[in-house]
Design a protein around this motif. Structure first.
Motif, PDB file in Angstrom:
ATOM      1  N   VAL A   1     -17.686  -2.591   3.475  1.00  0.00           N
ATOM      2  CA  VAL A   1     -17.009  -2.976   4.714  1.00  0.00           C
ATOM      3  C   VAL A   1     -17.329  -1.930   5.781  1.00  0.00           C
ATOM      4  O   VAL A   1     -17.153  -0.734   5.539  1.00  0.00           O
ATOM      5  CB  VAL A   1     -15.476  -3.021   4.504  1.00  0.00           C
TER       6      VAL A   1
ATOM      7  N   ILE B   1      -3.164   4.690  -1.979  1.00  0.00           N
ATOM      8  CA  ILE B   1      -4.140   5.223  -1.026  1.00  0.00           C
ATOM      9  C   ILE B   1      -3.973   6.723  -1.002  1.00  0.00           C
ATOM     10  O   ILE B   1      -2.957   7.240  -0.538  1.00  0.00           O
ATOM     11  CB  ILE B   1      -3.916   4.575   0.360  1.00  0.00           C
TER      12      ILE B   1
ATOM     13  N   GLU C   1     -18.342  -4.274  -2.646  1.00  0.00           N
ATOM     14  CA  GLU C   1     -18.104  -4.816  -1.317  1.00  0.00           C
ATOM     15  C   GLU C   1     -18.222  -3.677  -0.302  1.00  0.00           C
ATOM     16  O   GLU C   1     -17.575  -2.639  -0.442  1.00  0.00           O
ATOM     17  CB  GLU C   1     -16.695  -5.431  -1.249  1.00  0.00           C
TER      18      GLU C   1
ATOM     19  N   ASP D   1     -15.852  -0.349  -6.458  1.00  0.00           N
ATOM     20  CA  ASP D   1     -15.867  -1.805  -6.314  1.00  0.00           C
ATOM     21  C   ASP D   1     -15.873  -2.187  -4.841  1.00  0.00           C
ATOM     22  O   ASP D   1     -16.285  -3.276  -4.472  1.00  0.00           O
ATOM     23  CB  ASP D   1     -14.626  -2.399  -6.990  1.00  0.00           C
ATOM     24  N   ARG D   2     -15.357  -1.258  -4.046  1.00  0.00           N
ATOM     25  CA  ARG D   2     -15.261  -1.536  -2.612  1.00  0.00           C
ATOM     26  C   ARG D   2     -15.482  -0.232  -1.870  1.00  0.00           C
ATOM     27  O   ARG D   2     -14.965   0.817  -2.253  1.00  0.00           O
ATOM     28  CB  ARG D   2     -13.865  -2.107  -2.332  1.00  0.00           C
TER      29      ARG D   2
ATOM     30  N   ASN E   1      -1.402  -0.891  -4.267  1.00  0.00           N
ATOM     31  CA  ASN E   1      -2.592  -0.114  -3.968  1.00  0.00           C
ATOM     32  C   ASN E   1      -2.149   1.306  -3.651  1.00  0.00           C
ATOM     33  O   ASN E   1      -1.254   1.499  -2.829  1.00  0.00           O
ATOM     34  CB  ASN E   1      -3.255  -0.760  -2.732  1.00  0.00           C
TER      35      ASN E   1
ATOM     36  N   GLN F   1      -7.390   3.728  -4.053  1.00  0.00           N
ATOM     37  CA  GLN F   1      -8.335   4.045  -2.983  1.00  0.00           C
ATOM     38  C   GLN F   1      -8.385   5.552  -2.809  1.00  0.00           C
ATOM     39  O   GLN F   1      -7.372   6.188  -2.549  1.00  0.00           O
ATOM     40  CB  GLN F   1      -7.896   3.386  -1.670  1.00  0.00           C
TER      41      GLN F   1
ATOM     42  N   GLU G   1     -15.191   1.298   1.923  1.00  0.00           N
ATOM     43  CA  GLU G   1     -14.804   1.124   3.316  1.00  0.00           C
ATOM     44  C   GLU G   1     -15.464   2.203   4.149  1.00  0.00           C
ATOM     45  O   GLU G   1     -15.175   3.387   3.978  1.00  0.00           O
ATOM     46  CB  GLU G   1     -13.276   1.246   3.476  1.00  0.00           C
TER      47      GLU G   1
ATOM     48  N   ASN H   1      -4.653  -0.953  -7.897  1.00  0.00           N
ATOM     49  CA  ASN H   1      -5.898  -0.469  -7.302  1.00  0.00           C
ATOM     50  C   ASN H   1      -5.707   0.947  -6.782  1.00  0.00           C
ATOM     51  O   ASN H   1      -4.606   1.314  -6.381  1.00  0.00           O
ATOM     52  CB  ASN H   1      -6.295  -1.386  -6.129  1.00  0.00           C
TER      53      ASN H   1
ATOM     54  N   GLU I   1     -24.278  -7.100  -2.890  1.00  0.00           N
ATOM     55  CA  GLU I   1     -23.386  -8.257  -2.968  1.00  0.00           C
ATOM     56  C   GLU I   1     -23.027  -8.590  -4.409  1.00  0.00           C
ATOM     57  O   GLU I   1     -23.896  -8.676  -5.269  1.00  0.00           O
ATOM     58  CB  GLU I   1     -24.027  -9.484  -2.313  1.00  0.00           C
ATOM     59  N   GLY I   2     -21.737  -8.742  -4.636  1.00  0.00           N
ATOM     60  CA  GLY I   2     -21.280  -9.083  -5.982  1.00  0.00           C
ATOM     61  C   GLY I   2     -21.002  -7.862  -6.835  1.00  0.00           C
ATOM     62  O   GLY I   2     -20.325  -7.947  -7.854  1.00  0.00           O
TER      63      GLY I   2
ATOM     64  N   ASN J   1       0.860  -1.183   0.000  1.00  0.00           N
ATOM     65  CA  ASN J   1       0.000   0.000   0.000  1.00  0.00           C
ATOM     66  C   ASN J   1       0.894   1.229   0.000  1.00  0.00           C
ATOM     67  O   ASN J   1       1.646   1.446   0.948  1.00  0.00           O
ATOM     68  CB  ASN J   1      -0.883   0.041   1.257  1.00  0.00           C
TER      69      ASN J   1
END
Lengths: 369, 68
Positions: free
Chosen positions: A223, A88, A221, A175-176, A86, A111, A178, A109, A217-218, A59
Protein backbone atom coordinates in the motif's frame (compact mmCIF):
# COMPACT_ATOMS: atom_id res chain seq x y z
CA UNK A 1 -28.31 15.08 11.68
CA UNK A 2 -31.13 12.68 12.37
CA UNK A 3 -29.12 9.54 12.89
CA UNK A 4 -25.38 9.00 13.12
CA UNK A 5 -23.66 6.70 10.64
CA UNK A 6 -22.44 3.27 11.70
CA UNK A 7 -18.81 3.21 12.81
CA UNK A 8 -16.72 0.23 11.72
CA UNK A 9 -13.39 0.81 13.39
CA UNK A 10 -12.36 1.82 16.89
CA UNK A 11 -8.89 3.28 17.26
CA UNK A 12 -8.02 2.73 20.92
CA UNK A 13 -5.10 4.96 21.86
CA UNK A 14 -4.18 3.29 25.11
CA UNK A 15 -1.41 5.70 26.08
CA UNK A 16 0.60 8.55 24.63
CA UNK A 17 3.72 7.25 26.33
CA UNK A 18 6.21 5.76 23.87
CA UNK A 19 9.81 4.57 23.94
CA UNK A 20 10.34 6.07 20.46
CA UNK A 21 10.49 9.74 19.57
CA UNK A 22 9.67 9.66 15.85
CA UNK A 23 9.82 13.08 14.27
CA UNK A 24 6.49 12.63 12.45
CA UNK A 25 4.50 11.08 15.29
CA UNK A 26 0.74 11.33 14.82
CA UNK A 27 0.09 12.12 18.49
CA UNK A 28 -0.72 15.74 19.33
CA UNK A 29 2.19 18.05 20.11
CA UNK A 30 0.72 18.67 23.55
CA UNK A 31 0.42 14.96 24.34
CA UNK A 32 1.91 15.52 27.80
CA UNK A 33 -1.28 17.33 28.77
CA UNK A 34 -3.22 14.09 28.46
CA UNK A 35 -2.74 11.32 31.00
CA UNK A 36 -3.59 7.66 30.69
CA UNK A 37 -6.52 8.16 32.97
CA UNK A 38 -8.79 5.67 31.32
CA UNK A 39 -8.69 2.46 33.29
CA UNK A 40 -9.14 -1.14 32.29
CA UNK A 41 -12.82 -1.24 33.25
CA UNK A 42 -13.50 1.92 31.20
CA UNK A 43 -11.70 0.51 28.17
CA UNK A 44 -13.62 -2.75 28.40
CA UNK A 45 -16.88 -0.85 28.50
CA UNK A 46 -15.74 1.25 25.51
CA UNK A 47 -15.11 -1.96 23.57
CA UNK A 48 -18.53 -3.34 24.44
CA UNK A 49 -20.36 -0.11 23.65
CA UNK A 50 -18.47 0.39 20.40
CA UNK A 51 -19.30 -3.15 19.31
CA UNK A 52 -22.96 -2.53 20.05
CA UNK A 53 -22.85 0.49 17.73
CA UNK A 54 -21.53 -1.64 14.87
CA UNK A 55 -17.75 -1.55 15.26
CA UNK A 56 -16.08 -4.70 13.89
CA UNK A 57 -12.39 -3.83 14.12
CA UNK A 58 -10.27 -2.45 16.90
CA UNK A 59 -6.75 -1.05 16.54
CA UNK A 60 -4.85 -1.01 19.81
CA UNK A 61 -2.36 1.76 19.42
CA UNK A 62 -0.78 4.70 21.23
CA UNK A 63 1.92 5.84 21.91
CA UNK A 64 3.02 2.32 22.62
CA UNK A 65 0.13 0.06 23.65
CA UNK A 66 2.52 -2.54 25.07
CA UNK A 67 3.22 -0.15 27.92
CA UNK A 68 -0.24 -0.93 29.30
CA UNK A 69 -0.24 -3.95 31.55
CA UNK A 70 -3.97 -4.43 30.93
CA UNK A 71 -3.47 -4.93 27.18
CA UNK A 72 -4.03 -8.66 27.74
CA UNK A 73 -7.41 -8.06 29.34
CA UNK A 74 -8.47 -5.72 26.54
CA UNK A 75 -7.48 -8.17 23.83
CA UNK A 76 -9.42 -10.89 25.61
CA UNK A 77 -12.43 -8.58 25.82
CA UNK A 78 -12.15 -7.78 22.10
CA UNK A 79 -12.00 -11.51 21.34
CA UNK A 80 -15.08 -12.23 23.40
CA UNK A 81 -16.94 -9.55 21.43
CA UNK A 82 -15.73 -11.07 18.15
CA UNK A 83 -13.90 -7.88 17.20
CA UNK A 84 -10.98 -8.16 14.77
CA UNK A 85 -8.02 -6.88 16.76
CA UNK A 86 -4.86 -5.27 15.49
CA UNK A 87 -1.87 -4.33 17.63
CA UNK A 88 -0.02 -1.32 16.25
CA UNK A 89 3.34 -1.30 17.89
CA UNK A 90 6.93 -0.15 17.84
CA UNK A 91 7.80 -3.64 19.07
CA UNK A 92 9.39 -2.16 22.16
CA UNK A 93 9.24 -3.35 24.92
CA UNK A 94 8.14 -6.85 23.99
CA UNK A 95 9.21 -10.33 24.98
CA UNK A 96 8.40 -13.35 22.86
CA UNK A 97 6.52 -14.86 25.77
CA UNK A 98 4.16 -11.90 25.98
CA UNK A 99 3.49 -11.98 22.27
CA UNK A 100 2.68 -15.67 22.58
CA UNK A 101 0.24 -14.83 25.34
CA UNK A 102 -1.44 -12.17 23.18
CA UNK A 103 -1.77 -14.77 20.44
CA UNK A 104 -3.49 -17.19 22.78
CA UNK A 105 -5.84 -14.48 23.97
CA UNK A 106 -7.03 -13.97 20.40
CA UNK A 107 -5.08 -11.03 18.96
CA UNK A 108 -5.54 -11.19 15.18
CA UNK A 109 -2.83 -9.06 13.57
CA UNK A 110 0.37 -7.27 14.49
CA UNK A 111 1.68 -4.15 12.80
CA UNK A 112 5.31 -3.32 13.45
CA UNK A 113 6.72 0.06 12.52
CA UNK A 114 10.14 0.17 10.89
CA UNK A 115 11.48 3.65 10.25
CA UNK A 116 13.99 2.83 7.52
CA UNK A 117 15.71 -0.18 5.94
CA UNK A 118 19.07 0.94 7.36
CA UNK A 119 19.67 0.53 11.08
CA UNK A 120 21.40 3.87 11.71
CA UNK A 121 18.81 5.82 9.71
CA UNK A 122 15.91 4.01 11.33
CA UNK A 123 17.27 4.72 14.80
CA UNK A 124 17.96 8.36 13.93
CA UNK A 125 14.31 8.92 12.99
CA UNK A 126 13.09 7.03 16.06
CA UNK A 127 15.45 8.95 18.32
CA UNK A 128 16.80 5.78 19.94
CA UNK A 129 18.27 2.40 19.18
CA UNK A 130 15.43 0.10 18.14
CA UNK A 131 15.97 -1.28 14.64
CA UNK A 132 17.44 -4.71 15.39
CA UNK A 133 14.93 -5.35 18.11
CA UNK A 134 12.09 -4.52 15.70
CA UNK A 135 13.30 -7.10 13.20
CA UNK A 136 13.43 -9.69 15.93
CA UNK A 137 9.86 -8.86 16.94
CA UNK A 138 8.68 -9.02 13.32
CA UNK A 139 10.16 -12.52 13.08
CA UNK A 140 8.39 -13.64 16.24
CA UNK A 141 5.14 -12.32 14.83
CA UNK A 142 5.43 -14.65 11.85
CA UNK A 143 6.78 -17.59 13.87
CA UNK A 144 3.76 -17.39 16.13
CA UNK A 145 1.43 -17.53 13.15
CA UNK A 146 0.15 -13.97 13.10
CA UNK A 147 -0.25 -12.06 9.89
CA UNK A 148 2.39 -9.32 9.86
CA UNK A 149 1.96 -5.76 8.70
CA UNK A 150 5.10 -3.66 8.32
CA UNK A 151 4.54 0.07 8.35
CA UNK A 152 7.18 2.49 7.17
CA UNK A 153 6.55 6.22 7.12
CA UNK A 154 8.13 7.83 4.05
CA UNK A 155 9.69 11.28 3.74
CA UNK A 156 12.50 13.05 1.92
CA UNK A 157 15.20 11.35 3.96
CA UNK A 158 14.20 7.76 3.18
CA UNK A 159 12.18 7.82 -0.06
CA UNK A 160 15.27 6.87 -2.07
CA UNK A 161 15.50 3.65 -0.09
CA UNK A 162 11.95 2.50 -0.75
CA UNK A 163 13.34 -0.48 -2.69
CA UNK A 164 15.37 -1.53 0.35
CA UNK A 165 12.31 -1.19 2.56
CA UNK A 166 10.32 -3.45 0.23
CA UNK A 167 13.16 -6.01 0.20
CA UNK A 168 13.29 -5.96 3.99
CA UNK A 169 9.54 -6.52 4.26
CA UNK A 170 9.83 -9.46 1.85
CA UNK A 171 12.64 -10.92 3.89
CA UNK A 172 10.43 -10.65 6.98
CA UNK A 173 7.57 -12.35 5.07
CA UNK A 174 5.23 -9.47 5.78
CA UNK A 175 1.69 -10.02 4.58
CA UNK A 176 1.09 -6.33 4.18
CA UNK A 177 3.45 -3.42 3.72
CA UNK A 178 2.23 0.08 4.32
CA UNK A 179 4.43 2.64 2.66
CA UNK A 180 2.73 5.65 4.11
CA UNK A 181 4.11 9.06 3.37
CA UNK A 182 4.13 11.35 6.37
CA UNK A 183 1.15 13.68 6.50
CA UNK A 184 2.21 17.14 7.54
CA UNK A 185 0.29 17.61 10.75
CA UNK A 186 1.46 17.94 14.34
CA UNK A 187 5.04 16.72 14.76
CA UNK A 188 5.52 16.19 11.03
CA UNK A 189 4.31 19.73 10.37
CA UNK A 190 6.83 20.98 12.87
CA UNK A 191 9.60 19.00 11.10
CA UNK A 192 8.26 19.69 7.64
CA UNK A 193 11.35 21.38 6.22
CA UNK A 194 13.39 18.28 7.00
CA UNK A 195 10.76 15.79 5.85
CA UNK A 196 8.72 17.08 2.90
CA UNK A 197 9.94 15.42 -0.30
CA UNK A 198 10.08 16.87 -3.78
CA UNK A 199 7.61 15.82 -6.44
CA UNK A 200 10.41 14.03 -8.30
CA UNK A 201 11.37 11.98 -5.23
CA UNK A 202 7.78 11.06 -4.67
CA UNK A 203 7.16 10.02 -8.29
CA UNK A 204 10.28 7.86 -8.26
CA UNK A 205 9.17 6.07 -5.12
CA UNK A 206 5.64 5.68 -6.38
CA UNK A 207 6.78 3.81 -9.45
CA UNK A 208 9.00 1.49 -7.41
CA UNK A 209 6.03 0.76 -5.15
CA UNK A 210 3.74 0.14 -8.12
CA UNK A 211 6.17 -2.37 -9.62
CA UNK A 212 6.50 -4.16 -6.28
CA UNK A 213 2.76 -4.21 -5.86
CA UNK A 214 2.33 -5.97 -9.19
CA UNK A 215 5.21 -8.37 -8.61
CA UNK A 216 4.07 -9.35 -5.11
CA UNK A 217 0.35 -9.69 -5.79
CA UNK A 218 -1.14 -12.45 -3.70
CA UNK A 219 1.95 -12.67 -1.47
CA UNK A 220 2.30 -9.26 0.08
CA UNK A 221 -0.10 -6.40 -0.19
CA UNK A 222 1.81 -3.20 -0.91
CA UNK A 223 0.00 0.00 0.00
CA UNK A 224 1.48 3.35 -1.01
CA UNK A 225 -0.03 6.44 0.56
CA UNK A 226 0.71 9.80 -1.08
CA UNK A 227 1.18 12.87 1.11
CA UNK A 228 -1.86 15.12 0.87
CA UNK A 229 0.50 17.92 -0.17
CA UNK A 230 1.03 16.15 -3.51
CA UNK A 231 -2.51 15.03 -4.20
CA UNK A 232 -4.62 17.12 -6.56
CA UNK A 233 -7.60 16.48 -4.36
CA UNK A 234 -7.36 15.54 -0.71
CA UNK A 235 -8.25 12.00 0.31
CA UNK A 236 -11.31 11.38 2.45
CA UNK A 237 -9.63 12.01 5.78
CA UNK A 238 -10.74 9.23 8.18
CA UNK A 239 -13.32 8.34 5.54
CA UNK A 240 -15.26 11.41 6.62
CA UNK A 241 -15.57 13.09 10.02
CA UNK A 242 -17.45 10.93 12.52
CA UNK A 243 -18.45 8.50 9.84
CA UNK A 244 -16.55 5.19 9.94
CA UNK A 245 -13.80 5.65 12.54
CA UNK A 246 -13.96 6.51 16.18
CA UNK A 247 -10.88 7.30 18.22
CA UNK A 248 -10.70 7.15 21.98
CA UNK A 249 -7.75 9.08 23.44
CA UNK A 250 -5.76 7.84 26.47
CA UNK A 251 -7.73 10.21 28.69
CA UNK A 252 -11.10 9.08 27.36
CA UNK A 253 -12.13 11.63 24.75
CA UNK A 254 -14.25 10.20 21.96
CA UNK A 255 -12.85 11.73 18.76
CA UNK A 256 -13.34 11.50 14.98
CA UNK A 257 -9.57 11.50 14.34
CA UNK A 258 -6.21 11.45 16.07
CA UNK A 259 -5.84 15.22 16.39
CA UNK A 260 -9.40 16.57 16.62
CA UNK A 261 -8.89 17.56 20.26
CA UNK A 262 -6.23 20.04 19.13
CA UNK A 263 -8.83 22.07 17.22
CA UNK A 264 -9.95 25.10 19.20
CA UNK A 265 -13.57 25.60 20.15
CA UNK A 266 -14.68 22.01 19.80
CA UNK A 267 -15.79 20.02 22.80
CA UNK A 268 -15.69 16.26 22.80
CA UNK A 269 -17.20 14.35 25.64
CA UNK A 270 -15.40 11.81 27.77
CA UNK A 271 -16.31 8.14 27.80
CA UNK A 272 -15.90 8.10 31.57
CA UNK A 273 -18.97 10.32 31.90
CA UNK A 274 -21.09 9.35 28.91
CA UNK A 275 -21.77 6.32 26.77
CA UNK A 276 -19.95 5.79 23.49
CA UNK A 277 -23.28 5.83 21.70
CA UNK A 278 -24.33 9.18 23.11
CA UNK A 279 -20.98 10.80 22.33
CA UNK A 280 -20.77 9.32 18.86
CA UNK A 281 -24.20 10.51 17.88
CA UNK A 282 -24.31 13.90 19.55
CA UNK A 283 -21.21 15.34 21.20
CA UNK A 284 -20.78 18.89 19.83
CA UNK A 285 -17.32 18.17 18.43
CA UNK A 286 -18.44 14.97 16.77
CA UNK A 287 -21.31 16.61 14.90
CA UNK A 288 -19.39 19.81 14.06
CA UNK A 289 -18.03 18.59 10.70
CA UNK A 290 -20.18 15.53 10.12
CA UNK A 291 -22.06 15.48 6.84
CA UNK A 292 -22.06 18.41 4.43
CA UNK A 293 -23.95 21.24 6.08
CA UNK A 294 -20.79 22.84 7.57
CA UNK A 295 -19.08 23.08 4.20
CA UNK A 296 -17.97 26.41 2.74
CA UNK A 297 -17.33 27.00 -0.94
CA UNK A 298 -15.72 25.59 -3.00
CA UNK A 299 -16.71 22.34 -1.25
CA UNK A 300 -20.39 23.14 -0.90
CA UNK A 301 -21.08 23.04 -4.63
CA UNK A 302 -18.29 20.61 -5.54
CA UNK A 303 -19.06 17.22 -7.03
CA UNK A 304 -16.34 15.67 -4.93
CA UNK A 305 -17.81 16.71 -1.59
CA UNK A 306 -19.26 13.25 -0.97
CA UNK A 307 -15.95 11.63 -2.00
CA UNK A 308 -13.44 13.58 0.06
CA UNK A 309 -15.75 15.29 2.60
CA UNK A 310 -13.75 18.50 2.30
CA UNK A 311 -10.44 16.87 3.25
CA UNK A 312 -8.69 17.14 6.58
CA UNK A 313 -9.99 19.58 9.22
CA UNK A 314 -6.74 19.51 11.17
CA UNK A 315 -4.75 20.35 8.05
CA UNK A 316 -7.13 23.23 7.31
CA UNK A 317 -6.61 24.53 10.84
CA UNK A 318 -2.86 24.07 10.95
CA UNK A 319 -2.33 25.86 7.65
CA UNK A 320 -4.95 28.62 7.82
CA UNK A 321 -5.98 28.90 11.47
CA UNK A 322 -9.55 27.97 10.53
CA UNK A 323 -10.72 24.36 10.74
CA UNK A 324 -13.90 25.11 8.78
CA UNK A 325 -12.34 25.94 5.41
CA UNK A 326 -11.61 23.66 2.47
CA UNK A 327 -8.45 21.63 3.03
CA UNK A 328 -5.62 23.70 1.45
CA UNK A 329 -4.21 20.47 0.03
CA UNK A 330 -7.07 20.60 -2.47
CA UNK A 331 -6.09 22.30 -5.73
CA UNK A 332 -9.46 24.09 -5.68
CA UNK A 333 -8.88 25.63 -2.25
CA UNK A 334 -8.38 29.42 -2.15
CA UNK A 335 -5.52 28.68 0.29
CA UNK A 336 -3.79 26.17 -1.94
CA UNK A 337 -0.80 28.51 -2.40
CA UNK A 338 0.24 27.60 1.15
CA UNK A 339 0.80 24.04 0.01
CA UNK A 340 2.38 25.09 -3.25
CA UNK A 341 4.83 27.28 -1.37
CA UNK A 342 5.87 24.35 0.83
CA UNK A 343 6.32 22.16 -2.25
CA UNK A 344 8.45 24.73 -3.97
CA UNK A 345 10.48 25.21 -0.81
CA UNK A 346 11.22 21.48 -0.94
CA UNK A 347 12.90 21.82 -4.35
CA UNK A 348 15.46 24.41 -3.27
CA UNK A 349 18.86 22.95 -4.03
CA UNK A 350 21.42 22.26 -1.33
CA UNK A 351 18.94 22.75 1.40
CA UNK A 352 20.37 22.24 4.79
CA UNK A 353 18.59 19.59 6.72
CA UNK A 354 16.91 21.20 9.61
CA UNK A 355 17.61 19.83 13.04
CA UNK A 356 14.84 17.51 14.11
CA UNK A 357 12.40 18.42 16.79
CA UNK A 358 11.92 15.00 18.36
CA UNK A 359 8.64 13.91 19.86
CA UNK A 360 9.76 13.92 23.46
CA UNK A 361 7.89 14.84 26.63
CA UNK A 362 10.23 17.77 27.10
CA UNK A 363 9.60 19.18 23.62
CA UNK A 364 5.91 18.60 24.14
CA UNK A 365 5.86 20.50 27.43
CA UNK A 366 7.95 23.33 26.07
CA UNK A 367 5.70 23.94 23.12
CA UNK A 368 2.39 23.62 24.91
CA UNK A 369 3.27 26.07 27.65
CA UNK B 1 -18.09 -9.67 6.45
CA UNK B 2 -14.48 -10.78 6.03
CA UNK B 3 -12.17 -8.78 8.27
CA UNK B 4 -8.47 -8.27 7.80
CA UNK B 5 -5.98 -5.58 8.80
CA UNK B 6 -7.43 -2.10 8.32
CA UNK B 7 -10.09 -3.42 5.98
CA UNK B 8 -13.26 -5.37 5.73
CA UNK B 9 -14.91 -6.99 2.77
CA UNK B 10 -18.67 -7.25 2.64
CA UNK B 11 -19.37 -10.63 1.03
CA UNK B 12 -22.53 -11.51 -0.82
CA UNK B 13 -24.34 -14.71 0.12
CA UNK B 14 -22.63 -16.88 -2.49
CA UNK B 15 -19.18 -15.58 -1.60
CA UNK B 16 -19.84 -16.22 2.09
CA UNK B 17 -20.98 -19.78 1.33
CA UNK B 18 -17.84 -20.47 -0.70
CA UNK B 19 -15.56 -18.97 1.92
CA UNK B 20 -17.05 -21.18 4.61
CA UNK B 21 -16.08 -24.19 2.52
CA UNK B 22 -12.41 -23.14 2.31
CA UNK B 23 -10.98 -25.52 4.90
CA UNK B 24 -7.71 -26.38 3.19
CA UNK B 25 -9.03 -29.86 2.38
CA UNK B 26 -12.05 -29.59 0.15
CA UNK B 27 -11.36 -29.48 -3.60
CA UNK B 28 -13.11 -27.18 -6.07
CA UNK B 29 -15.26 -30.10 -7.21
CA UNK B 30 -16.08 -30.88 -3.61
CA UNK B 31 -17.15 -27.27 -3.05
CA UNK B 32 -19.35 -27.28 -6.13
CA UNK B 33 -20.97 -30.49 -4.92
CA UNK B 34 -21.79 -28.95 -1.53
CA UNK B 35 -23.00 -25.68 -3.01
CA UNK B 36 -25.44 -27.52 -5.30
CA UNK B 37 -27.44 -28.53 -2.28
CA UNK B 38 -27.70 -24.90 -1.23
CA UNK B 39 -28.19 -23.20 -4.60
CA UNK B 40 -30.73 -25.38 -6.36
CA UNK B 41 -31.35 -22.87 -9.14
CA UNK B 42 -27.76 -22.87 -10.37
CA UNK B 43 -26.00 -25.39 -12.56
CA UNK B 44 -22.78 -27.10 -11.54
CA UNK B 45 -21.03 -25.21 -14.30
CA UNK B 46 -22.19 -21.82 -13.04
CA UNK B 47 -21.23 -22.70 -9.49
CA UNK B 48 -17.85 -23.92 -10.61
CA UNK B 49 -17.24 -20.63 -12.37
CA UNK B 50 -18.31 -18.70 -9.25
CA UNK B 51 -15.99 -20.74 -7.05
CA UNK B 52 -12.95 -20.31 -9.30
CA UNK B 53 -13.57 -16.62 -9.75
CA UNK B 54 -13.94 -16.10 -6.03
CA UNK B 55 -10.85 -18.13 -5.14
CA UNK B 56 -8.75 -16.24 -7.66
CA UNK B 57 -9.99 -12.93 -6.35
CA UNK B 58 -9.22 -13.89 -2.76
CA UNK B 59 -5.79 -15.24 -3.67
CA UNK B 60 -4.86 -12.09 -5.57
CA UNK B 61 -5.70 -10.06 -2.47
CA UNK B 62 -3.58 -12.37 -0.37
CA UNK B 63 -6.63 -13.39 1.63
CA UNK B 64 -6.45 -17.01 0.64
CA UNK B 65 -3.25 -18.96 0.78
CA UNK B 66 -2.47 -22.12 -1.06
CA UNK B 67 -0.82 -24.57 1.35
CA UNK B 68 2.70 -25.73 0.66
Amino acid sequence: MSSAPRPYTLIAELTYACPLHCVYCSNPIDFTRHDDTLEEADWRRVLREAERLGVVQVNFTGGEPLLRSDLEALIAEARSLDLYSNLITSGIPLERERLERLRRLGLDNVQVSIQDARPDESDRIAGREAFHRKLEVARWVKELGFPLTVNTVLHRQNLERIGEVIALAEELHADRLELANAQYLGWAQRNRAALLPTQAQLEGARSVAAAARARLEGRMEVVFVVPDYYARFPPACMDGWGRRFMVVSPDGLLLPCLLAHTLPGLSFGNVRARSVEELWSSSPGMVAFRGESWMPEPCRSCERRSIDFGGCRCQAFQLTGNAAVTDPACSLSPDHQLVEAARSEATRPARELAIFNYRTPRNSRESSR
Amino acid sequence: MLLYPERGLALNATAASILKLCDGELTVDGMVEKLRGEYLDRSAEELRRDVLEFLEEMASRGLLQVPG
